[in-house]
Write a protein that holds these residues in place. Structure first.
Motif, mmCIF file in Angstrom:
data_model
loop_
_atom_site.group_PDB
_atom_site.id
_atom_site.type_symbol
_atom_site.label_atom_id
_atom_site.label_comp_id
_atom_site.label_asym_id
_atom_site.label_seq_id
_atom_site.Cartn_x
_atom_site.Cartn_y
_atom_site.Cartn_z
ATOM 1 N N HIS A 215 -5.319 8.231 6.738
ATOM 2 C CA HIS A 215 -5.188 9.116 5.583
ATOM 3 C C HIS A 215 -6.557 9.538 5.052
ATOM 4 O O HIS A 215 -6.758 10.693 4.676
ATOM 5 C CB HIS A 215 -4.382 8.440 4.480
ATOM 6 N N TYR B 34 -8.651 -0.883 7.470
ATOM 7 C CA TYR B 34 -8.897 -0.263 6.177
ATOM 8 C C TYR B 34 -8.823 -1.243 5.019
ATOM 9 O O TYR B 34 -9.594 -1.128 4.057
ATOM 10 C CB TYR B 34 -7.914 0.888 5.950
ATOM 11 N N GLU B 35 -7.932 -2.203 5.089
ATOM 12 C CA GLU B 35 -7.830 -3.179 4.002
ATOM 13 C C GLU B 35 -9.108 -3.981 3.869
ATOM 14 O O GLU B 35 -9.554 -4.289 2.757
ATOM 15 C CB GLU B 35 -6.621 -4.095 4.207
ATOM 16 N N LYS C 131 -9.691 3.544 -2.956
ATOM 17 C CA LYS C 131 -8.818 2.404 -3.258
ATOM 18 C C LYS C 131 -7.349 2.801 -3.294
ATOM 19 O O LYS C 131 -6.467 1.954 -3.078
ATOM 20 C CB LYS C 131 -9.238 1.771 -4.587
ATOM 21 N N TYR C 132 -7.079 4.053 -3.551
ATOM 22 C CA TYR C 132 -5.706 4.542 -3.625
ATOM 23 C C TYR C 132 -5.087 4.717 -2.239
ATOM 24 O O TYR C 132 -3.897 4.457 -2.031
ATOM 25 C CB TYR C 132 -5.684 5.871 -4.379
ATOM 26 N N LEU C 133 -5.880 5.144 -1.283
ATOM 27 C CA LEU C 133 -5.368 5.430 0.053
ATOM 28 C C LEU C 133 -4.909 4.152 0.753
ATOM 29 O O LEU C 133 -5.408 3.062 0.491
ATOM 30 C CB LEU C 133 -6.452 6.120 0.884
ATOM 31 N N ASP C 134 -3.949 4.319 1.673
ATOM 32 C CA ASP C 134 -3.346 3.173 2.348
ATOM 33 C C ASP C 134 -3.897 2.914 3.743
ATOM 34 O O ASP C 134 -3.692 1.838 4.291
ATOM 35 C CB ASP C 134 -1.830 3.370 2.464
ATOM 36 N N SER C 135 -4.546 3.913 4.320
ATOM 37 C CA SER C 135 -4.990 3.730 5.703
ATOM 38 C C SER C 135 -6.213 4.581 6.005
ATOM 39 O O SER C 135 -6.497 5.566 5.317
ATOM 40 C CB SER C 135 -3.862 4.097 6.677
ATOM 41 N N LYS D 90 2.167 10.232 -0.285
ATOM 42 C CA LYS D 90 2.075 9.163 -1.281
ATOM 43 C C LYS D 90 2.030 9.752 -2.691
ATOM 44 O O LYS D 90 2.708 9.246 -3.608
ATOM 45 C CB LYS D 90 0.849 8.297 -1.025
ATOM 46 N N LYS E 266 -11.605 -1.829 2.052
ATOM 47 C CA LYS E 266 -11.371 -1.750 0.606
ATOM 48 C C LYS E 266 -11.845 -3.017 -0.108
ATOM 49 O O LYS E 266 -12.297 -2.947 -1.259
ATOM 50 C CB LYS E 266 -9.895 -1.483 0.313
ATOM 51 N N GLU F 47 5.017 8.895 -5.335
ATOM 52 C CA GLU F 47 4.700 8.120 -6.533
ATOM 53 C C GLU F 47 4.616 8.972 -7.787
ATOM 54 O O GLU F 47 4.623 8.445 -8.901
ATOM 55 C CB GLU F 47 3.377 7.372 -6.336
#
Length: 269
Positions: free
Chosen positions: A127, A261-262, A120-124, A215, A265, A219
């Motif tokens: 990654h 990816y979205e 859930k943390y990853l963006d793509s 990331k 998720k 962050e």
């Protein structure tokens, strides 16, 4: 006969290690490759018995989620740099339901576990593929069994192989959560993550692992060190090293254009 053969192998390996003068950080792997497969299977069975602390997401309930991850694994291990695809298979990936941990780990024999927190943390997908490539490298280059041997001792691994110590597998499972890889093993896993993702079947940016670390760096840790960095120490120039390897390979660093990816998720619990 099997017991005697393994004991002789153990003695031979110890003597060889002494003669070769192998250092503590990079010890000689004592057991043969087939024992990686056996140990991985034993560890997985033990993890399945630890659902209170390591709850595995049911594949029957989330078949599309698992198929998505297996497709990524398949794209990664199409690389010619994979040593043990035939022996390990690399279709054994499992999701641990824990949104509070940014972590993933591999066992000997090619079993890969990834936490929902990391997914859930990853963006793509790029990654995620980079992180999975890193974990596959730890198994494929036998870093994991080497680190277990270093931390728990060759006698315990021999006990597991011979089935002489019922608690030995439990010790291995507990050790996996805090397993520290050597600096050279970490660098090698990052390097091979790039190489795996540069294969012709891969749709991913070959330096995908760098995106995850970028990331984290941008962050911060949110007041604590993410579990992934606790078990995979950051050498400080990790992002630069991954990007440098991508430049050396001359591989594609453009993000995947066909990944969703979205949507993946959204399917996670």
């Amino acid at each position: 006969m099997r017991k005697t053969s393994l004991q002789l192998l153990f003695l031979f390996a110890v003597v060889s290690a002494i003669i070769s003068g192998c250092n503590k950080d990079e010890p000689l792997v004592i057991l043969p490759l087939e024992q990686d497969v056996q140990l991985g299977a034993q560890v997985h069975e033990e993890i399945l018995n630890m659902q209170d602390s390591l709850p595995i997401l049911s594949e029957q309930q989330y078949p599309q989620v698992y198929q998505y991850l297996r497709n990524i694994m398949s794209n990664i291990v199409a690389s010619e740099d994979i040593l043990y695809e035939e022996e390990f298979g690399y279709d054994k990936i499992y999701i641990i339901k824990n949104d509070n941990e940014l972590n993933a780990f591999a066992t000997p024999g090619g079993y890969v576990y990834v936490y929902t927190g990391l997914l859930k943390y990853l963006d793509s997908e790029d990654h995620l593929a980079g992180v999975l490539g890193h974990e596959i490298a730890h198994a494929d280059r036998r870093h994991t069994v080497r680190a277990i041997q270093r931390d728990l001792g060759v006698q315990l691994l021999l006990d597991v192989a011979l089935g002489q110590n019922q608690g030995a597998v439990v010790q291995v499972v507990r050790a996996l959560g805090d397993l520290q890889y050597s600096r050279s093993n970490e660098e090698e896993a990052d390097t091979y993550s790039v190489r795996y993702l540069s294969n012709p079947q891969s749709p991913y940016e070959c330096d995908g692992a760098a995106g995850f670390f970028e990331k984290l760096q941008n962050e911060g840790s949110g007041g604590g060190t993410p579990e992934f960095l606790s078990t995979h120490p950051n050498p400080g120039n990790r992002i630069e090293a991954i990007q440098a390897e991508a430049a050396t390979q001359g591989c594609d660093t453009a993000p995947c254009t066909t990944c969703s990816y979205e949507q993946f998720k959204i399917m996670l619990p």
